[in-house]
Design an enzyme around this catalytic site. Sequence first.
Site, PDB file in Angstrom:
ATOM      1  N   HIS A  62     -12.902   2.328   3.199  1.00 33.79           N
ATOM      2  CA  HIS A  62     -12.729   2.039   1.772  1.00 33.79           C
ATOM      3  C   HIS A  62     -13.897   1.256   1.191  1.00 33.79           C
ATOM      4  CE1 HIS A  62      -9.371   3.879  -0.185  1.00 33.79           C
ATOM      5  NE2 HIS A  62      -8.845   3.992   1.022  1.00 33.79           N
ATOM      6  N   HIS A 113       0.830  -1.204   0.000  1.00 33.33           N
ATOM      7  CA  HIS A 113       0.000   0.000   0.000  1.00 33.33           C
ATOM      8  C   HIS A 113       0.868   1.261   0.000  1.00 33.33           C
ATOM      9  CE1 HIS A 113      -3.261   2.646   1.928  1.00 33.33           C
ATOM     10  NE2 HIS A 113      -3.656   2.381   0.710  1.00 33.33           N
ATOM     11  N   HIS A 170      -8.024  -0.537  -4.842  1.00 35.15           N
ATOM     12  CA  HIS A 170      -8.648  -0.559  -3.515  1.00 35.15           C
ATOM     13  C   HIS A 170      -9.880  -1.477  -3.502  1.00 35.15           C
ATOM     14  CE1 HIS A 170      -5.976   2.934  -3.006  1.00 35.15           C
ATOM     15  NE2 HIS A 170      -6.022   2.648  -1.723  1.00 35.15           N
ATOM     16  N   GLU A 222     -10.753  10.824  -4.912  1.00 39.11           N
ATOM     17  CA  GLU A 222      -9.594  10.463  -4.060  1.00 39.11           C
ATOM     18  C   GLU A 222      -9.171  11.584  -3.110  1.00 39.11           C
ATOM     19  OE1 GLU A 222      -6.030   9.092  -6.064  1.00 39.11           O
ATOM     20  OE2 GLU A 222      -5.099   8.625  -4.151  1.00 39.11           O
ATOM     21  N   HIS A 245      -9.792   9.866   5.672  1.00 42.33           N
ATOM     22  CA  HIS A 245      -8.650   9.291   6.393  1.00 42.33           C
ATOM     23  C   HIS A 245      -8.235  10.213   7.540  1.00 42.33           C
ATOM     24  CE1 HIS A 245      -6.904   5.755   4.258  1.00 42.33           C
ATOM     25  NE2 HIS A 245      -7.566   6.216   3.209  1.00 42.33           N
TER      26      HIS A 245
HETATM   27 CU1  CUO Z   1      -4.973   3.716  -0.243  1.00 43.85          CU
HETATM   28 CU2  CUO Z   1      -7.339   5.379   1.223  1.00 43.85          CU
HETATM   29  O1  CUO Z   1      -6.270   5.230  -0.461  1.00 43.85           O
HETATM   30  O2  CUO Z   1      -5.801   4.229   1.523  1.00 43.85           O
END
Ligand code: CUO
Length: 689
Positions: free
Chosen positions: A409, A209, A235, A353, A373
């Site tokens: 997500h 990631h 994702h 995003e 986030h």
């Molecule tokens: Cu990879 Cu939210 O985009 O974690």
Amino acid sequence: MEKNQKNLLYLFELPYDPISLPRSGGKIHFDLENDASRPPVVTTRLGSGIPVETTLVPDRGDILSQKLGTATSVPLGSPFSFFIKTHRQAAKELCDFFMETKNAEDLLQVAARVHGHVNETLFVYALSFVMLRKKELQNSRLPSIIEVFPGKFILQEQLMKAQLEVNRADPNETTPIVVEHGPEFSGTHLKPEHRLAYWREDYGINAHHWHWHLVYPIDMNANRDRKGELFYYMHQQMIARYDMERLCLGLPRVQKLENWRAPIKDGYFPKLTLNNSGRVWGSRQDDTTMQDFQRNDFNLDFTDVTDLEIWRSRIFDATHQGFMIDRQGERVMLSDDVTSGKRGIDILGDALEADSNISVNFPYCGDLHNMGHVLIAFSHDPDFAHKEDMAVMGDTSTAMRDPVFYRWHKFVDDTFQEYKLMQRPYTEEELNLSGVKIERAGVVRNNEANILHTGWNTRLFEASRGLDFNGRSVMVRLTHLDHEPFNYHLQVSNSGKGIKDVTVRVFLAPKFNARSQEMNFMEQRILWAEMDKFTVSLKPGSNHVVRSSKDSSITNTEELTFRDLENSNIDPASPAATPFNFCGCGWPQHMLLPRGRPEGMAFQLFFMLTDYAQDKVVQEATRRCANGVSFCGIQDAKYPDTRAMGFPFDRRPPVSLLGQSVNTAADYARLDNAYIHDISIKFLAEKLN
Ligand code: CUO
């Protein structure tokens, strides 16, 4: 590898310690000319007899103050978050500065000067970013992020244990100290969610990631081909795999985090340190509610939960209306049926995003996913009242440890799926490929057909590359899920007169849902995990295609350690360099299969052949960073498949196919070019050989 390129490797070592501290077990030493702030170099602390290689870093006057701009705005020793716009700005300025360097030697010297003046994660990010992109550095490889920042992967308790052992040990002893980690990880099994900790806290998926966001960054003018679509797809696939794993353990599929005013049921206590100073990552109690972000320590505008709700509603409006409105007031149509320009999913990905440079309308659509986030990462201290640091949701190398990551997500993915369900179903013509037929297909492991095995394995990393344990070598042995390798076998007939090039698409999904019922097409649709995608040339008549699980298009080979890279003297262009011919991106090979169950668990493999002549993307041949292509694309090249990512499961099915209704994925397999096959995955619960 050229010496300066190789020495760049050592700039990743000991990110929290002065650059003058020797690296590589005392063998490498950066000597900064005219730097009064640096302590004298201690070249003797590991005893005599170690040859020391010194890199002299000349004084460059006031280069730092002129060029670093906002890069110094992120404090040293604190977390760095790519989800925070001001941090992205800092990263952009540092990357631009590093990109201006003329060659490896220049970069080495400039970066050595910058080291210690900017935030450590930011420094490693920028150096990695530049090394991946600078043409003259294309032979260099990045060391595993696990060794660079062991504190982001290994619990503080284990690192402290190692430190205590070092303190107690005879100072003349040089054998490495080894500490164990796993498989229970950060919590007990008292809470059902903790049963998946081995998966969420796996070093490989977290390293993947980190790398993915490094190769598909936002706000960095790195406008890569199909970036928005790949944000959605990569994702989405992670959620599919997480859901598969949940079903293996008898847990229901993950629920989207949709009501941002309700408490988040599951807390998370990462037990990680930011560095060896003892600063810890923020943790979240059970039943914490997201709060308005009102911290003043990031130079970021306050953002309310209401802002997120407004952005979400605007994005949903656009999805259902089929267009967005750009900043000039013009309509930008959203459709995946385009012959030129961006697909709707790509436009939507950039806006959701969000990438502020390429979002159709950043002020209007906002920064929804990133700020989600951020609000979650600070929900334990939204106004800085407790002076607490960010939680793991804020860092791309730690976010996947937290159960809430998947719930967030899942919401993001549902928003994309809302759009995907607006697209017309594929036609029979688009799904079919006449002239080829899959007669049979399946998997073979160790001469046994259709039963795959998973179990535990271990991997050693050198924690003392990233953290200083008084110069002593400290290794950590991490337990992780793994599987026995296997091969796909396909018996394919080509009724044409000539060679036919086809793309083979392979997917895996559980056969039954959490209620042990067979799933219909729509319930199973977003559970299909891509396993592989490759091209084969079919000769007329019968063909036997064999493909190793190790060659999967979603995975990379194992993480490269400092030691691997130090010991490699292989020309990266040679065939022997294949294991090195990647840049760290790609799903970890050891996590290719879901765990299954001790008694075996029913899964389905779905195979589809499509016409390579239509799928092919014409571009200059390139093999650089060629692993993990389905999830990571190819560096400096277009995404190598013209079809929508996730084809054919990215859209709802047609009502009928070949004159019969479509209710399950097996109905797609009525096409000659498709095949569905039951297999079993058995979890051996023991160490694999
Ligand atoms: Cu990879 Cu939210 O985009 O974690």
